[in-house]
Motif scaffolding. Structure first.
Motif, PDB file in Angstrom:
ATOM      1  N   ASP A  65       0.832  -1.208   0.000  1.00 60.31           N
ATOM      2  CA  ASP A  65       0.000   0.000   0.000  1.00 60.31           C
ATOM      3  C   ASP A  65       0.870   1.263   0.000  1.00 60.31           C
ATOM      4  OD1 ASP A  65      -2.271  -1.559   0.044  1.00 60.31           O
ATOM      5  OD2 ASP A  65      -2.419  -1.543   2.238  1.00 60.31           O
ATOM      6  N   GLN A  66       1.991   1.222   0.727  1.00 58.85           N
ATOM      7  CA  GLN A  66       2.889   2.372   0.753  1.00 58.85           C
ATOM      8  C   GLN A  66       3.484   2.637  -0.625  1.00 58.85           C
ATOM      9  OE1 GLN A  66       5.833   2.261   3.946  1.00 58.85           O
ATOM     10  NE2 GLN A  66       4.565   0.809   5.064  1.00 58.85           N
ATOM     11  N   VAL A  67       3.910   1.553  -1.300  1.00 56.84           N
ATOM     12  CA  VAL A  67       4.523   1.723  -2.613  1.00 56.84           C
ATOM     13  C   VAL A  67       3.489   2.215  -3.619  1.00 56.84           C
ATOM     14  CG1 VAL A  67       5.741   0.570  -4.483  1.00 56.84           C
ATOM     15  CG2 VAL A  67       6.241  -0.044  -2.119  1.00 56.84           C
ATOM     16  N   ILE A  68       2.295   1.652  -3.593  1.00 59.03           N
ATOM     17  CA  ILE A  68       1.236   2.062  -4.521  1.00 59.03           C
ATOM     18  C   ILE A  68       0.919   3.539  -4.327  1.00 59.03           C
ATOM     19  CG2 ILE A  68      -1.216   1.781  -5.057  1.00 59.03           C
ATOM     20  CD1 ILE A  68      -0.844  -1.217  -4.462  1.00 59.03           C
ATOM     21  N   ALA A  69       0.799   3.961  -3.088  1.00 59.55           N
ATOM     22  CA  ALA A  69       0.520   5.373  -2.818  1.00 59.55           C
ATOM     23  C   ALA A  69       1.664   6.252  -3.290  1.00 59.55           C
ATOM     24  CB  ALA A  69       0.270   5.572  -1.324  1.00 59.55           C
ATOM     25  N   ALA A  70       2.902   5.785  -3.114  1.00 57.01           N
ATOM     26  CA  ALA A  70       4.066   6.594  -3.478  1.00 57.01           C
ATOM     27  C   ALA A  70       4.161   6.782  -4.994  1.00 57.01           C
ATOM     28  CB  ALA A  70       5.336   5.945  -2.947  1.00 57.01           C
ATOM     29  N   VAL A  71       3.993   5.700  -5.760  1.00 54.91           N
ATOM     30  CA  VAL A  71       4.155   5.828  -7.213  1.00 54.91           C
ATOM     31  C   VAL A  71       2.992   6.602  -7.835  1.00 54.91           C
ATOM     32  CG1 VAL A  71       5.541   3.729  -7.379  1.00 54.91           C
ATOM     33  CG2 VAL A  71       3.070   3.586  -7.693  1.00 54.91           C
ATOM     34  N   CYS A  72       1.809   6.500  -7.233  1.00 49.39           N
ATOM     35  CA  CYS A  72       0.661   7.224  -7.781  1.00 49.39           C
ATOM     36  C   CYS A  72       0.679   8.702  -7.403  1.00 49.39           C
ATOM     37  CB  CYS A  72      -0.647   6.585  -7.315  1.00 49.39           C
ATOM     38  SG  CYS A  72      -0.975   4.963  -8.045  1.00 49.39           S
ATOM     39  N   ALA A  73       1.429   9.042  -6.364  1.00 46.40           N
ATOM     40  CA  ALA A  73       1.472  10.437  -5.922  1.00 46.40           C
ATOM     41  C   ALA A  73       2.532  11.242  -6.664  1.00 46.40           C
ATOM     42  CB  ALA A  73       1.747  10.502  -4.422  1.00 46.40           C
ATOM     43  N   GLN A  74       3.463  10.560  -7.334  1.00 49.57           N
ATOM     44  CA  GLN A  74       4.565  11.259  -7.978  1.00 49.57           C
ATOM     45  C   GLN A  74       4.272  11.487  -9.459  1.00 49.57           C
ATOM     46  OE1 GLN A  74       8.277   9.668  -5.230  1.00 49.57           O
ATOM     47  NE2 GLN A  74       8.519   9.972  -7.408  1.00 49.57           N
ATOM     48  N   GLU A  75       4.712  12.637  -9.935  1.00 50.50           N
ATOM     49  CA  GLU A  75       4.593  12.933 -11.362  1.00 50.50           C
ATOM     50  C   GLU A  75       5.791  12.384 -12.125  1.00 50.50           C
ATOM     51  OE1 GLU A  75       2.479  14.489 -14.616  1.00 50.50           O
ATOM     52  OE2 GLU A  75       1.949  14.128 -12.519  1.00 50.50           O
ATOM     53  N   GLY A  76       6.909  12.240 -11.436  1.00 49.80           N
ATOM     54  CA  GLY A  76       8.130  11.701 -12.028  1.00 49.80           C
ATOM     55  C   GLY A  76       9.071  11.276 -10.919  1.00 49.80           C
ATOM     56  N   GLY A  77      10.327  10.975 -11.280  1.00 52.81           N
ATOM     57  CA  GLY A  77      11.292  10.579 -10.264  1.00 52.81           C
ATOM     58  C   GLY A  77      11.259   9.099  -9.988  1.00 52.81           C
ATOM     59  N   ALA A  78      11.724   8.711  -8.793  1.00 54.40           N
ATOM     60  CA  ALA A  78      11.887   7.292  -8.482  1.00 54.40           C
ATOM     61  C   ALA A  78      11.427   6.992  -7.072  1.00 54.40           C
ATOM     62  CB  ALA A  78      13.355   6.878  -8.649  1.00 54.40           C
ATOM     63  N   VAL A  79      11.036   5.733  -6.869  1.00 47.53           N
ATOM     64  CA  VAL A  79      10.693   5.175  -5.563  1.00 47.53           C
ATOM     65  C   VAL A  79      11.503   3.896  -5.418  1.00 47.53           C
ATOM     66  CG1 VAL A  79       8.892   4.197  -4.106  1.00 47.53           C
ATOM     67  CG2 VAL A  79       8.368   6.146  -5.599  1.00 47.53           C
ATOM     68  N   GLY A  80      12.144   3.710  -4.277  1.00 51.42           N
ATOM     69  CA  GLY A  80      12.980   2.534  -4.078  1.00 51.42           C
ATOM     70  C   GLY A  80      12.382   1.554  -3.090  1.00 51.42           C
ATOM     71  N   ILE A  81      12.372   0.277  -3.446  1.00 51.79           N
ATOM     72  CA  ILE A  81      12.014  -0.802  -2.520  1.00 51.79           C
ATOM     73  C   ILE A  81      13.320  -1.448  -2.101  1.00 51.79           C
ATOM     74  CG2 ILE A  81      10.758  -2.958  -2.215  1.00 51.79           C
ATOM     75  CD1 ILE A  81       8.864  -2.144  -4.398  1.00 51.79           C
ATOM     76  N   THR A  82      13.636  -1.377  -0.821  1.00 48.39           N
ATOM     77  CA  THR A  82      14.924  -1.856  -0.331  1.00 48.39           C
ATOM     78  C   THR A  82      14.707  -2.766   0.871  1.00 48.39           C
ATOM     79  OG1 THR A  82      15.259  -0.077   1.276  1.00 48.39           O
ATOM     80  CG2 THR A  82      15.906   0.361  -0.993  1.00 48.39           C
ATOM     81  N   THR A  83      15.810  -3.302   1.341  1.00 48.61           N
ATOM     82  CA  THR A  83      15.819  -4.024   2.604  1.00 48.61           C
ATOM     83  C   THR A  83      16.887  -3.409   3.484  1.00 48.61           C
ATOM     84  OG1 THR A  83      16.260  -6.165   3.669  1.00 48.61           O
ATOM     85  CG2 THR A  83      17.389  -5.728   1.604  1.00 48.61           C
ATOM     86  N   ALA A  84      16.679  -3.465   4.749  1.00 43.74           N
ATOM     87  CA  ALA A  84      17.664  -2.901   5.669  1.00 43.74           C
ATOM     88  C   ALA A  84      18.894  -3.780   5.769  1.00 43.74           C
ATOM     89  CB  ALA A  84      17.057  -2.726   7.064  1.00 43.74           C
ATOM     90  N   LEU A  85      18.835  -4.999   5.246  1.00 42.54           N
ATOM     91  CA  LEU A  85      19.950  -5.934   5.356  1.00 42.54           C
ATOM     92  C   LEU A  85      20.793  -5.854   4.094  1.00 42.54           C
ATOM     93  CD1 LEU A  85      18.100  -8.993   6.892  1.00 42.54           C
ATOM     94  CD2 LEU A  85      19.169  -7.053   8.035  1.00 42.54           C
TER      95      LEU A  85
END
Length: 790
Positions: free
Chosen positions: A60-80
């Motif tokens: 849900d966080q990623v979906i909200a992030a990509v739909c809220a941006q007009e451009g740029g990038a969103v990263g899915i990472t792991t803390a490890l």
């Protein structure tokens, strides 16, 4: 060039490659303009999401992030750091399949895999070019990833009425991602990576880590009968709530239930096996003092944060799964580690390998693939005759278990098996050169075409790899099926002088090898560029003697063959490039685009575009860089000169006068002043710190096109009494040298664009574009060069 199938019954000429073709003879000539296509292809269907996947809050966080941006990038990472198997790729697939995301981007959601094995710049460029071809019909080739990324960005910007989402999966290095971030103002990039430093600063990061207890329990117990709470808690602790291991454990228990085992006994047996081979079995808890509860969240964190402990967890879980297989099946699974990670490998190729190592037939091999899929040790897709994919975490475990010597041996076995089934080479490419035993260019499978050279290098057969990659028939096959970048990258990855030279030959012709109409003309264009080159000449002549469709062949060497010293081409400007300046230290250079009004800064070593300086002043006519590289001056068509700070990308000062345009700019070495040559014949001297025009020099009747400032040591200012001989080419009395060593004969002005030496305190020399007897104290036999002491 002549046209025909080797004998030439139609005459004509070809100029500038496939972008412009002229055919015919005499008064009958026909012109054909071929432009690469920029139209958007139909968007791909939504990816399929497996039933066992559970809802995760991160989605849900990623979906909200990509739909809220007009451009740029969103990263899915792991803390490890470096940890795979936490579900980043799976989460990205869920986002790409989301109905909300599909609506927001009008189905223009594209998923591209990167991977750890994509390390060379040519391989990265190839991925970017594939993305451009997948989104549009554009097939423009690039061997430089940054140039490819700039082109992809321009293609996306051509369609500003659409939103795009690019999912770039499994990024390992910042260099892999950088090309995808260029341009595309309405394109959002969703990036999955296990290395935080591969993401640029300022990118929104959403961490995917171990599952919550509820999520982990759902994956672990999916389609299983009820299990005891104690056993489930033990399994959750033993897997570290690691999604990859939870799914493996679920499949191990399910497989035992299918054979008639009791649920409680099966689950407890798996738990004992994990606890017996996992970290806790070797007193690793001693490394984490103070933790007594096996399901302590901090303990899980510390266990998973340690790469060695992760390896133990993977080994324990994979061995729990492979323990259900016969020994021979375990060996066959390990042999799959010879293939590239996260690549879809044809099941038929796995069958070929297993037939060579153990005599498996097709039926038995496919049954084993199905069993391994059911255990989640690999993923199998039934499309295209069946394809299998091995997760890189499992592949790394298997390769480590095999050892480097066995892996090298398997590469050789695979190559020998493929060569035995391929058509034999009927004749060498040309008299003299050696030939590989198999006709590799007749392969039809995409995986083998893309990775045959890699397998040869990994097998230690570098000479065979060079022979195959240098064969014109292989080059033409790769060119027609995978585009211009493919044969270049095959040669570029071979560390041999001959291969590197041939790769450079292809690189110089790359911009011609796309978009040809008709398609079979592609080979003719390639041969026309390679035929004059010694490394390819005999092969081209031999191939042209063979029957084929009508084609253009060289009657004489093409007049536009590139200089062999050409190393790379920088693209990005939308029009002509009218100005180039190199930072005195050689670290970067600046180019001025005529029609787009921009100045682009480039890293001279990597050709990476560092910055784009945009100005409203119109066409760029001249660029000059200060000796310390701290600032640069740009002359524009409207007569203004803008001073820029290249580090900040900021216009610090604008010098505006009545003269236009500003055709030439020269800077004093100590940066105290600069000289600007204008189209009205004047030269203006400016103080850049105050923005004040201190002096205006007149005399030319035509436009001033070149200005330079000489050094005192090379060109001492002459006394007034020696003006005439000095201007006519005779050195002034007492001068150390009649001319600047860097520009012999400068004052005779053989060309109106001759560049002169420079320095503060010395004369400013300017060349004029018209004849003007009054422009200099002494008439000159050619065009005029005036001088002024300054």
């Amino acid at each position: 060039m002549t046209s025909g199938s080797g004998r030439g019954d139609v005459w004509g000429n070809t100029f500038h490659g496939p972008a412009f073709i002229q055919t015919g003879a005499g008064s009958r000539q026909y012109n054909y303009v071929v432009q690469p296509s920029h139209r958007l292809r139909e968007p791909p269907p939504a990816p399929q999401v497996e039933d066992w996947l559970v809802d995760r809050a991160e989605a849900d966080q990623v979906i909200a992030a990509v739909c809220a941006q007009e451009g740029g990038a969103v990263g899915i990472t792991t803390a490890l750091e470096g940890a795979g198997g936490f579900g980043k790729s799976t989460l990205a697939k869920v986002v790409a399949a989301s109905a909300r995301v599909r609506r927001h981007f009008d189905d223009r959601v594209y998923v591209f895999g990167m991977g750890r094995d994509v390390r060379h710049r040519a391989d990265i460029a190839k991925k970017v070019c594939e993305a451009a071809r997948f989104i549009t019909d554009d097939t423009t080739p690039f061997d430089d990833p940054d140039l490819a990324g700039a082109h992809l960005g321009r293609l996306l910007d051509r369609h500003r009425d659409h939103r795009f989402l690019l999912v770039i999966d499994d990024v390992w290095e910042a260099e892999q991602l950088a090309p995808f971030l260029i341009g595309g103002s309405r394109c959002v990039r969703l990036v999955t990576t296990r290395r935080l430093e591969s993401l640029p600063r300022g990118v929104q990061r959403i961490r995917v880590d171990e599952m919550s207890e509820e999520q982990a329990r759902a994956v672990l117990t999916w389609e299983l009968p009820p299990l005891s709470g104690e056993t489930v808690r033990g399994l959750l602790a033993a897997t570290g709530r690691w999604p990859l291991l939870l799914r493996l454990t679920n499949r191990v228990i399910a497989t035992q239930l299918d054979s008639g085992a009791e649920p409680v006994a099966a689950a407890h047996g798996v738990l004992e096996q994990l606890e017996g081979k996992g970290p806790a079995a070797v007193d690793d808890l001693a490394h984490f003092p103070g933790f007594s509860e096996p399901d302590d969240p901090e303990l899980r964190r510390r266990l998973l944060d340690d790469p060695e402990q992760r390896k133990r967890l993977v080994r324990a879980t994979v061995e729990a799964a492979t323990g259900l297989l016969p020994v021979q099946s375990q060996r066959r699974l390990a042999e799959l580690a010879v293939f590239a990670a996260d690549e879809a490998v044809p099941v038929s190729l796995a069958v070929t390998l297993w037939q060579a190592t153990s005599g498996f037939d097709d039926l038995r091999a496919r049954q084993l693939c199905k069993t391994l899929h059911d255990l989640s040790l690999l993923t199998m897709d039934k499309a295209d005759g069946g394809r299998l994919t091995l997760h890189d975490v499992i592949r790394d475990y298997l390769r480590h278990d095999l050892g480097p010597e066995r892996v090298t041996e398997l590469h050789r076995v695979l190559l020998d098996a493929v060569a035995a089934t391929a058509a034999p080479t009927r004749e060498p490419p040309a008299p003299g050169p050696s030939s590989s035993g198999a006709a590799w260019w007749e392969l039809t499978d995409g995986y083998l075409l893309d990775h045959a050279v890699d397998h040869m290098m990994a097998a230690g057969h570098s000479s065979e790899a060079e022979t195959v990659a240098s064969d014109l028939r292989w080059v033409e096959a790769r060119l027609s099926r995978r585009g211009p970048l493919a044969p270049w990258s095959d040669l570029a990855r071979i560390p041999a002088p001959g291969a590197r030279a041939r790769a450079q030959d292809l690189a110089r012709a790359m911009h011609l090898l796309e978009g040809t109409q008709p398609a079979h003309a592609l080979r003719a264009v390639l041969r026309s560029r390679l035929q004059p080159l010694a490394a390819w000449h005999d092969q081209v002549i031999a191939q042209e003697r063979r029957p084929g469709p009508p084609a253009l062949v060289n009657a004489w060497p093409p007049p536009d063959m590139p200089d062999p010293r050409l190393r790379r081409t920088l693209t990005g400007h939308l029009g002509e490039v009218d100005a180039v300046a190199i930072e005195p230290g050689g670290a970067w250079l600046a180019t001025g685009g005529g029609h787009d009004g921009t100045v682009r800064l480039w890293d001279s070593a990597t050709a990476v575009e560092l910055a784009t300086l945009e100005s409203p002043s119109g066409r760029v006519r001249a660029v000059a860089i200060a000796r310390d590289g701290a600032w640069l001056a740009v002359g524009h068509g409207d007569g203004t000169v803008r001073i820029w700070d290249p580090a900040a990308g900021r216009n610090t000062t604008t010098l505006t006068g009545r003269s236009r345009p500003a055709n030439a700019v020269a800077l004093a070495p100590d940066a105290d002043w600069l000289a600007v040559g204008h189209g009205d014949g004047t030269v203006r001297i400016w103080d850049p710190s105050t923005g004040r025009n201190t002096t205006t020099l007149t005399g030319h009747a035509g436009p001033v096109v070149t200005v330079r400032v000489a050094t005192k040591s090379a060109w001492p200012p002459p006394p007034a009494t020696t003006t005439a001989p000095y201007a006519s080419g005779t050195p002034p009395p007492g001068s150390a040298s009649p001319r600047s060593a860097a520009t012999p004969g400068w004052n005779r002005c053989p060309s109106p664009r001759r560049h002169l030496a420079r320095h503060r305190g010395a004369p400013v020399r300017c060349t004029s574009g018209t004849r003007n007897p009054a422009a200099s104290p002494v008439p000159s036999p050619t065009r005029r060069a005036g001088w002024w002491p300054w």
